[in-house]
Design an enzyme around this catalytic site. Structure first.
Site, PDB file in Angstrom:
ATOM      1  N   ASP A   1       0.816  -1.224   0.000  1.00  0.00           N
ATOM      2  CA  ASP A   1       0.000   0.000   0.000  1.00  0.00           C
ATOM      3  C   ASP A   1       0.846   1.268   0.000  1.00  0.00           C
ATOM      4  OD1 ASP A   1      -2.269  -1.678   0.261  1.00  0.00           O
ATOM      5  OD2 ASP A   1      -1.920  -1.773   2.421  1.00  0.00           O
TER       6      ASP A   1
ATOM      7  N   LYS B   1       2.000   2.362  -5.204  1.00  0.00           N
ATOM      8  CA  LYS B   1       2.629   2.009  -6.491  1.00  0.00           C
ATOM      9  C   LYS B   1       1.763   2.458  -7.664  1.00  0.00           C
ATOM     10  CE  LYS B   1       3.119  -2.301  -5.070  1.00  0.00           C
ATOM     11  NZ  LYS B   1       3.277  -2.276  -3.622  1.00  0.00           N
TER      12      LYS B   1
ATOM     13  N   GLY C   1      -3.915  -4.614  -4.865  1.00  0.00           N
ATOM     14  CA  GLY C   1      -4.897  -3.685  -5.408  1.00  0.00           C
ATOM     15  C   GLY C   1      -4.202  -2.381  -5.751  1.00  0.00           C
ATOM     16  N   HIS C   2      -3.849  -2.234  -7.011  1.00  0.00           N
ATOM     17  CA  HIS C   2      -3.177  -0.999  -7.424  1.00  0.00           C
ATOM     18  C   HIS C   2      -4.210  -0.059  -8.024  1.00  0.00           C
ATOM     19  CE1 HIS C   2       0.756  -3.476  -7.934  1.00  0.00           C
ATOM     20  NE2 HIS C   2       0.359  -3.363  -6.698  1.00  0.00           N
TER      21      HIS C   2
ATOM     22  N   GLN D   1       2.234  -6.255  -2.854  1.00  0.00           N
ATOM     23  CA  GLN D   1       2.457  -6.322  -1.409  1.00  0.00           C
ATOM     24  C   GLN D   1       3.720  -5.521  -1.048  1.00  0.00           C
ATOM     25  OE1 GLN D   1       1.620  -9.680  -2.984  1.00  0.00           O
ATOM     26  NE2 GLN D   1      -0.364  -8.728  -2.720  1.00  0.00           N
TER      27      GLN D   1
HETATM   28  P1  IMP Z   1      -2.719 -12.764   2.041  1.00  0.00           P
HETATM   29  O1  IMP Z   1      -1.708 -12.273   1.084  1.00  0.00           O
HETATM   30  O2  IMP Z   1      -4.139 -12.538   1.604  1.00  0.00           O
HETATM   31  O3  IMP Z   1      -2.479 -14.188   2.462  1.00  0.00           O
HETATM   32  O4  IMP Z   1      -2.583 -11.899   3.382  1.00  0.00           O
HETATM   33  C1  IMP Z   1      -1.452 -12.005   4.215  1.00  0.00           C
HETATM   34  C2  IMP Z   1      -1.095 -10.663   4.854  1.00  0.00           C
HETATM   35  O5  IMP Z   1      -0.616  -9.787   3.847  1.00  0.00           O
HETATM   36  C3  IMP Z   1      -2.285  -9.946   5.504  1.00  0.00           C
HETATM   37  O6  IMP Z   1      -1.809  -9.206   6.614  1.00  0.00           O
HETATM   38  C4  IMP Z   1      -2.751  -8.987   4.424  1.00  0.00           C
HETATM   39  O7  IMP Z   1      -3.423  -7.871   4.955  1.00  0.00           O
HETATM   40  C5  IMP Z   1      -1.416  -8.595   3.809  1.00  0.00           C
HETATM   41  N1  IMP Z   1      -1.519  -8.196   2.399  1.00  0.00           N
HETATM   42  C6  IMP Z   1      -1.695  -8.997   1.338  1.00  0.00           C
HETATM   43  N2  IMP Z   1      -1.723  -8.277   0.201  1.00  0.00           N
HETATM   44  C7  IMP Z   1      -1.533  -6.995   0.552  1.00  0.00           C
HETATM   45  C8  IMP Z   1      -1.433  -5.769  -0.194  1.00  0.00           C
HETATM   46  O8  IMP Z   1      -1.503  -5.730  -1.427  1.00  0.00           O
HETATM   47  N3  IMP Z   1      -1.243  -4.633   0.543  1.00  0.00           N
HETATM   48  C9  IMP Z   1      -1.125  -4.665   1.893  1.00  0.00           C
HETATM   49  N4  IMP Z   1      -1.208  -5.776   2.623  1.00  0.00           N
HETATM   50  C10 IMP Z   1      -1.417  -6.941   1.962  1.00  0.00           C
END
Ligand code: IMP
Length: 422
Positions: free
Chosen positions: A16, A19, A43-44, A225
């Protein structure tokens, strides 16, 4: 932008970092744009010409004619969500099918992976990761367990393979006593998504990328991420399940380390985290509330409140180290416009011990701050370095010295042109 190289654009904290805002600057400069890790947990948000798109699995070069976009082998893909995402772009007039190549080695997220995600989280109770619920962890688990389904499988006799993996998942769910779900409708759409995906070039993208590099083209590896959510280098077990750091660019695209050119590390002028897990700089007071409110820190995928705090040099130094960051990109300094003082976490402290390097487990560590004067004025209209308020220029210089890395791009507002290249 390095010719014949792959430059990486990585969020280097907890994701977040914004990007979506800077890809505007980056994508026109590259021939190929590739995603190398993660899936629809990303989510971009891309905003231009009064239009807003949230890209989850599709690389951000999709809006440019003549550009090749790649979903690399390191990614996981949910056919139903992919179909929604791509169709939205098609409806808006973009020629998606020919611009997007999908690796046959990327893994498929099944509807039952999403149910497993929920079941595992429920079983963890208080210790839950706070996942996005998109089935990311269970899909990468199946990949590592060598039972996963890959995009290439949909080109063959797919249904028996699908049924076999689904049966395996249903058995696990029954063993867990997690039986209160119905995927009938979801499965129908998912299978429609499989058909839809067959319209796309499903290719061996590692060959395409390497051929492009040999021809002197340049590639942007678009991260998802953030580094502290990396399966190896993040705050395990509160992480995502893929390699979000620069090593993931090599394995997730099939390119050699010497092909990596510049590594752009994006961070915000403050910190956020979504989901559970240790976050030493988290603010529980009005300052944290104010950062969330002004920074609109609510998740693009889940809508959850993001946890907010001051910038964390321990985390940033660690991410710069593991990624070999060559250039930093600092986002959203304008969110701090109203603060008289700005704090910077320079170390962590626990039981009388102080550290400036990332500990094995950040749980229980308290931040040690240095305080800098705020600039206390509106940054959003500033475009030239000569017009920077002194305190903002000092903040940048302070961070660059501490991090021993140049901050080459600064974003000072949501508008497209509120980006300063140095
Ligand atoms: P997962 O990727 O859905 O398995 O989530 C694992 C952890 O990564 C959780 O704390 C999510 O909130 C975090 N997370 C996954 N994708 C993102 C992202 O794009 N931005 C911020 N946090 C993320």
């Amino acid at each position: 932008m390095t010719k014949g190289k792959v430059d990486a654009l990585l969020g280097i904290v907890f994701g977040d970092e914004g990007k979506g805002k800077v890809v505007d600057y980056f994508t026109p400069r590259y021939d190929l744009v590739a995603r190398f890790a993660g899936g629809p947990n990303a989510g971009h948000t891309i905003i231009f010409d009064d239009k807003k798109f949230v890209l989850r699995s599709i690389p951000s070069g999709i809006f440019d004619e003549g550009k090749t976009n790649i979903i690399g082998n390191g990614c996981v893909i949910a056919p139903d969500l992919f179909m929604y995402e791509a169709r939205e772009l098609e409806v808006a007039g973009y020629e998606v099918v020919q611009r997007l190549h999908i690796s046959r080695r990327a893994h498929l997220i099944l509807p039952t992976h999403r149910v497993l995600d929920r079941a595992y989280e429920a079983a963890k109770g208080e210790g839950k990761v706070g996942t996005t619920g998109k089935g990311i962890g269970p899909t990468y688990s199946d990949k590592a367990a060598r039972v996963g389904l890959r995009v290439g499988d949909i080109q063959g006799d797919f249904i028996p393979k699908y049924e076999a993996l689904k049966a395996r998942h249903l058995q696990i769910l029954s063993d867990l006593g997690f039986t209160d779900f119905d995927i009938t409708d979801e499965e129908k759409t998912w299978l429609e998504g499989i058909d839809y995906m067959r319209r796309f070039p499903l290719t061996d993208t590692e060959h395409e990328i390497n051929q492009a590099l040999a021809a002197g083209k340049n590639v942007l590896a678009e991260g998802a991420q953030g580094s502290l959510l990396d399966i190896d280098h993040g705050t395990y077990p509160f992480v995502s399940s893929s390699s979000t750091t620069v090593g993931g660019v090599c394995t997730g695209l099939g390119i050699a380390p010497q092909n990596i050119g510049r590594v752009w590390g994006i961070f915000k002028a403050y910190s956020t985290r979504v989901g559970s897990g240790p976050f030493p700089v988290e603010l529980f007071d009005e300052t944290g509330e104010e950062i969330r409110r002004v920074g609109k820190e609510f998740g693009a995928v889940t809508g959850r409140n993001r946890r907010c705090g001051w910038v964390d040099l321990v985390a940033l130094k660690y991410a710069i180290m593991v990624n070999g960051v060559t250039d930093l990109v600092m986002m959203k300094a304008d969110v701090l416009d109203s603060f008289k003082e700005i704090k910077v976490c320079v170390a962590y402290e626990k039981d009388g011990e102080r550290t400036e390097s990332m500990p094995y487990d950040t749980e229980g560590w308290a931040p040690v701050y240095e305080t800098l004067p705020g600039w206390n004025c509106d940054l959003t209209g500033v475009r030239a370095e000569a017009d920077f308020p002194k305190e903002y220029a000092d903040y940048i210089a302070y961070l660059e010295k501490q991090l021993a890395t140049p901050i080459s791009i600064l974003s000072v507002g949501p508008e497209r042109d509120a980006t300063i290249i140095r």
